[in-house]
Design a protein around this motif. Structure first.
Motif, PDB file in Angstrom:
ATOM      1  N   ASN A   1       0.799  -1.163  -0.262  1.00 29.63           N
ATOM      2  CA  ASN A   1      -0.573   0.130   0.891  1.00 29.63           C
ATOM      3  C   ASN A   1       0.929   1.460   0.347  1.00 29.63           C
ATOM      4  OD1 ASN A   1       0.419  -0.897   2.560  1.00 29.63           O
ATOM      5  ND2 ASN A   1      -0.582   0.860   3.332  1.00 29.63           N
ATOM      6  N   HIS A   2       1.560   1.652   0.202  1.00 35.49           N
ATOM      7  CA  HIS A   2       3.266   2.512   0.656  1.00 35.49           C
ATOM      8  C   HIS A   2       3.535   3.034  -1.030  1.00 35.49           C
ATOM      9  CE1 HIS A   2       2.874   3.406   4.507  1.00 35.49           C
ATOM     10  NE2 HIS A   2       2.551   2.476   5.141  1.00 35.49           N
TER      11      HIS A   2
ATOM     12  N   HIS B   1      -0.156  -8.077  -0.436  1.00 30.74           N
ATOM     13  CA  HIS B   1       0.479  -7.804   0.218  1.00 30.74           C
ATOM     14  C   HIS B   1      -0.872  -8.000   1.717  1.00 30.74           C
ATOM     15  CE1 HIS B   1       2.364  -4.507   2.782  1.00 30.74           C
ATOM     16  NE2 HIS B   1       1.667  -3.597   3.055  1.00 30.74           N
TER      17      HIS B   1
ATOM     18  N   LEU C   1      -4.398  -4.971  -0.822  1.00 33.53           N
ATOM     19  CA  LEU C   1      -3.182  -4.040  -0.228  1.00 33.53           C
ATOM     20  C   LEU C   1      -2.678  -3.062   0.874  1.00 33.53           C
ATOM     21  CD1 LEU C   1      -2.362  -1.831  -3.432  1.00 33.53           C
ATOM     22  CD2 LEU C   1      -2.030  -4.359  -2.872  1.00 33.53           C
TER      23      LEU C   1
HETATM   24 MN   LIG Z   1       1.291  -2.414   4.399  1.00 35.85          MN
END
Ligand SMILES: [Mn+2]
Length: 315
Positions: free
Chosen positions: A79-80, A152, A190
């Motif tokens: 997600n980053h 993720h 994510l």
């Molecule tokens: Mn994460």
């Protein structure tokens, strides 16, 4: 050597901890040759979240990106990385960043921006590379089957079936549009699924913000699980989360069956001793980004698909 003879080392969220990453790679038997960590007969699978938080953003990316580009590693997007793509990419029509540069969003991205300046050429190159990362992947056994899966945060089959494996321009814009299905799907893959608490219930997250929904342990297999059992929430808030049963419709589609291929994921900031969550489910994020260990799982060729505690490696 064919793909069916490869060992894999699956590595959890790194978050700018370059020294921990180097220590772990060396412990796993990788050596730096021509600037690239590698090991004959072995590959790494990174589970995303390379950036933000930690002090060594560049060190991490200068290890991970060449490994992937040279075929010594595979990687999925965290997600980053997704947020970074959106932060550094303008909307094709409005020209505004797909992820607004609010104080909160900028603060979450500060460690990266300290080392990679907005609009710099090398920043563009890194963001372009993030865009090449798949949202999920299946590692083949070389004989037409699946050895294991990587994502993720959450593997949910109906979503995997409809979300493109690689971000294209149109899906990216949709995924940054609040209320769009693509946006909800990306959140689940994510960041992990959340469900609303029953009316009148709430708690405070680790930053003290009031919350009325919980991030759930989607891997839980108890069909009669209650809200508290399913919640990922701060320890001191758990008693505020009700023991009421969760209506099955709310968690429909999240059952990850015992006969499916093993799946590895990160993201959940676990603590304690690394071990499988189930025979075919393992989270490898043990909070390396805030003082915890960086964790890998050693997938040994020919050892079967049942995950085992003694194959976790930490640094
Ligand atoms: Mn994460």
């Amino acid at each position: 050597m064919g793909v069916e003879d490869l060992n894999y080392h699956i590595i959890g969220d790194i978050h700018g901890q370059g020294d921990k990453l180097e220590r772990l790679l060396k412990r796993l038997g990788y050596l730096r040759q021509d600037g690239i960590y590698q090991q004959s007969g072995a590959r790494v699978v990174f589970l995303g979240d390379f950036i933000d938080r930690g002090p060594q953003q560049r060190q991490v990316l200068e290890i991970v990106k060449p490994m992937v580009e040279a075929g010594h590693a595979l990687a999925v997007m965290g997600n980053h990385e997704f947020n970074a793509i959106a932060y550094h990419t303008p909307h094709p029509e409005t020209g505004e960043p797909l992820r607004p540069h609010t104080d909160k969003n900028t603060a979450q991205h500060r460690a990266f921006l300290r080392e990679y300046r907005l609009h710099d050429e090398e920043t563009r190159e890194i963001i372009d590379w993030f865009r090449t990362l798949p949202l999920y992947l299946e590692v083949s056994d070389g004989k037409g089957g699946v050895l294991f899966r990587a994502v993720h945060a959450c593997w949910k089959s109906p979503l995997i079936d409809r979300v493109p494996q690689y971000l294209d321009d149109e899906f990216l814009v949709q995924a940054c549009t609040r209320g769009a299905r693509a946006c909800e799907d990306i959140e689940v893959l994510l960041k992990g699924p959340e469900i609303e608490l029953p009316d009148g219930h709430g708690f405070e997250d680790k930053d003290g913000n009031p919350r009325s929904s919980i991030r759930i342990r989607w891997w839980n297999r108890n069909p009669e699980a209650n809200y508290r059992e399913l919640a990922m929430a701060p320890e001191n808030q758990l008693e505020r989360i009700p023991l009421l049963p969760v209506e099955p419709a709310r968690i429909e589609g999240y059952h990850y069956g015992p006969d499916e291929p093993p799946v590895f994921f990160g993201h959940y900031w676990l603590t304690g001793r690394p071990r499988p969550l189930e025979d075919n489910l393992a989270c490898l994020d043990y909070s390396a980004g805030k003082g915890g260990k960086l964790v890998a799982y050693h997938w040994q060729v020919g050892k079967g698909a049942v995950l085992s505690e003694d194959r976790f490696v930490v640094a």
